[in-house]
Design a protein around this motif. Structure first.
Motif, mmCIF file in Angstrom:
data_model
loop_
_atom_site.group_PDB
_atom_site.id
_atom_site.type_symbol
_atom_site.label_atom_id
_atom_site.label_comp_id
_atom_site.label_asym_id
_atom_site.label_seq_id
_atom_site.Cartn_x
_atom_site.Cartn_y
_atom_site.Cartn_z
ATOM 1 N N THR A 39 0.837 -1.126 -0.017
ATOM 2 C CA THR A 39 -0.112 -0.021 0.166
ATOM 3 C C THR A 39 0.984 1.332 0.036
ATOM 4 O O THR A 39 0.530 2.350 -0.591
ATOM 5 N N HIS A 43 1.327 1.076 -4.162
ATOM 6 C CA HIS A 43 0.287 1.737 -4.716
ATOM 7 C C HIS A 43 0.387 3.391 -4.600
ATOM 8 O O HIS A 43 0.257 4.107 -5.376
ATOM 9 N N ARG A 44 0.655 3.790 -3.182
ATOM 10 C CA ARG A 44 0.611 5.323 -3.106
ATOM 11 C C ARG A 44 1.719 5.892 -3.478
ATOM 12 O O ARG A 44 1.693 7.242 -3.852
ATOM 13 N N ALA A 47 2.479 3.949 -8.091
ATOM 14 C CA ALA A 47 1.443 4.088 -8.997
ATOM 15 C C ALA A 47 0.895 5.430 -8.947
ATOM 16 O O ALA A 47 0.304 5.886 -10.058
ATOM 17 N N HIS A 48 0.734 6.046 -7.926
ATOM 18 C CA HIS A 48 0.033 7.242 -7.758
ATOM 19 C C HIS A 48 0.735 8.615 -7.502
ATOM 20 O O HIS A 48 0.224 9.724 -7.503
ATOM 21 N N TRP A 76 3.170 -4.519 -11.590
ATOM 22 C CA TRP A 76 2.157 -4.164 -10.731
ATOM 23 C C TRP A 76 1.527 -2.825 -10.944
ATOM 24 O O TRP A 76 0.472 -2.730 -11.054
ATOM 25 N N HIS A 80 -2.491 -1.811 -12.216
ATOM 26 C CA HIS A 80 -3.154 -0.912 -11.396
ATOM 27 C C HIS A 80 -3.412 0.493 -12.022
ATOM 28 O O HIS A 80 -4.813 0.745 -11.995
ATOM 29 N N ASN A 182 -9.741 -6.088 -5.035
ATOM 30 C CA ASN A 182 -10.266 -5.947 -6.318
ATOM 31 C C ASN A 182 -11.432 -6.453 -6.811
ATOM 32 O O ASN A 182 -12.212 -6.143 -7.366
ATOM 33 N N GLU A 212 -6.330 -0.092 2.374
ATOM 34 C CA GLU A 212 -6.854 -0.434 1.317
ATOM 35 C C GLU A 212 -8.410 -0.819 1.252
ATOM 36 O O GLU A 212 -9.162 -0.666 0.274
ATOM 37 N N HIS A 215 -11.727 1.376 -0.411
ATOM 38 C CA HIS A 215 -11.353 1.495 -1.669
ATOM 39 C C HIS A 215 -12.303 2.777 -2.336
ATOM 40 O O HIS A 215 -11.732 3.308 -3.578
ATOM 41 N N HIS A 218 -10.386 5.925 -2.299
ATOM 42 C CA HIS A 218 -9.210 5.983 -3.214
ATOM 43 C C HIS A 218 -9.656 6.262 -4.399
ATOM 44 O O HIS A 218 -9.054 7.160 -5.288
#
Length: 400
Positions: A39, A43-44, A47-48, A76, A80, A182, A212, A215, A218
């Motif tokens: 995460t 993810h944070r 990805a973003h 990954w 995403h 997911n 997470e 969701h 997010h």
């Protein structure tokens, strides 16, 4: 009893000798570090780009994920990002609306692997991910070697019980991340924001999956490093990020913005428009609550006199009323039109609902035109004869 358990575990041959319950705790701690790595880093951070990480932390997370998941960062991140780009539409790598909830919940890893092996996905969505010596010579070419090392370490430290701990580590991400987030995260739960997909908050307490679980929050604000939005929601991943920032190992770039209400305002202005547009998903949720409160008894009334409309329950009609127009099927459009023709109240509420969405859906209009459109919307709402709608217009006016 405890002495007996400790003596019993010493026969298992590991470097660490603990009571049996401590082995379960060790497994939870190890899997939680993996969840935090996914995460915070994948993810944070990757990805973003919601948080920057010190190279020490970035490489620790990469190394740990190599040891416990075998996932390649670029793969990954690519999968995403494509999920966000094609959410709930053809091209979404793992939408339960497309593949079915059982497929995503139990075979989410297989869906991930298929997309991760798509060169076009990697080329289009895998930009700005690590490409150093370790990534090129260790993590990518030997992505499965790390999990073998992890197995050997668990056996060395915990003895034969280490194999069970390793098995838990291997199943944790496929089950909780690929399956539950997911799958369940697009199928069941509550929503704070009326985004144009089916994302939900599974639980207000984001602990087992590092935050997470939140969701829907997010999907409303994907660039936010913080996933909690309400006072009662807990994002444990955010707590870790705050701790890392406090010691100089992380830097937060964006969080979910907050809005203020100016009770002295009587006419919406440009600042109202900007705030409403920024917080449009929250605005639509509030409007939906108001529409449901007024419309549920109206739907029941209509169904008593129009038996052809009893094919859906009240809540199903409510969901159809709030569904994005572009995603309605031909049959749903016809059914919705049939419902609206039977009730002036429902038709009015839906018309104003569409008008709200037009405020941020007309990119070709100037801010001045949109501000005037907002003002006209509020004037019409206040003269509609519907008290709740008039109150809602005053609520919008106070956005600042």
């Amino acid at each position: 009893m405890e002495t007996f358990l400790i003596q019993g575990t010493r026969l298992l041959g590991g470097l660490v000798h603990m009571p049996l319950w401590a082995y379960a705790v060790a497994a939870l701690v190890l899997t939680h570090i993996t969840i935090a790595s996914v995460t915070i880093f994948l993810h944070r951070n990757q990805a973003h780009r919601a948080v920057e990480l010190h190279p020490i932390m970035s490489h620790f997370f990469r190394f740990w994920l190599w040891m416990t998941t075998g996932m390649v960062t670029q793969e990954w991140v690519s999968v995403h990002r494509k999920h966000h780009a094609f959410c709930e539409r053809k091209g979404d790598p793992h939408s339960p609306q497309i593949y079915g909830i059982e497929k995503v919940l139990w075979q989410g890893v297989e869906l991930y692997k298929v997309e991760a092996n798509n060169p076009e996905t990697i080329k289009r969505f895998g930009h700005a991910t690590p490409d150093d010596w370790f990534e090129r010579n260790v993590y990518k070419p030997y992505s499965k070697t790390g999990i073998v090392f992890m197995c050997m370490i668990d056996l060395l430290v915990f003895g034969p019980l280490g194999l069970s701990i390793w098995a838990v580590q291997m199943i944790w991400i496929p089950l909780f991340a690929a399956g539950i987030v997911n799958g369940i995260g697009h199928y069941w739960g509550y929503r704070n924001y009326e985004v144009n997909d089916t994302s939900t908050n599974i639980s207000p307490w984001g602990i087992l999956i590092g935050g997470e679980e939140l969701h829907n929050n997010h999907h409303a604000f994907p660039a936010s490093a913080k996933l909690s939005a309400k006072w009662y929601e807990l994002d444990i991943g955010w707590l870790y990020i705050c701790l890392l920032e406090w010691v100089g190992l992380a830097k937060v770039k964006k969080v979910i913005p907050e809005y203020a209400l100016d009770f002295s305002k009587t006419v919406p202005d440009h600042s109202s428009l900007e705030a409403i547009t920024l917080h449009r998903y929250a605005v639509l949720i509030e409007y939906g609550k108001m529409m449901w409160k007024l419309g549920r008894s109206e739907i029941k009334k209509v169904q008593r006199t129009h038996t052809e409309l009893t094919n859906r329950s009240g809540r199903q009609w409510w969901k159809l009323l709030r569904k994005d127009k572009s995603s309605l099927s031909v049959i749903e459009r016809d059914e919705l039109q049939q419902l609206l023709q039977t009730s002036v109240l429902l038709h009015t509420l839906y018309e104003f609902y569409e008008g709200l969405q037009d405020l941020w859906g007309r990119s070709e209009s100037s801010s001045e035109d949109l501000t005037m459109q907002l003002q006209a919307w509020c004037v019409r709402a206040q003269s509609s004869g519907i008290v709740a709608l008039a109150d809602f217009s005053r609520y919008l006016t106070r956005f600042a």
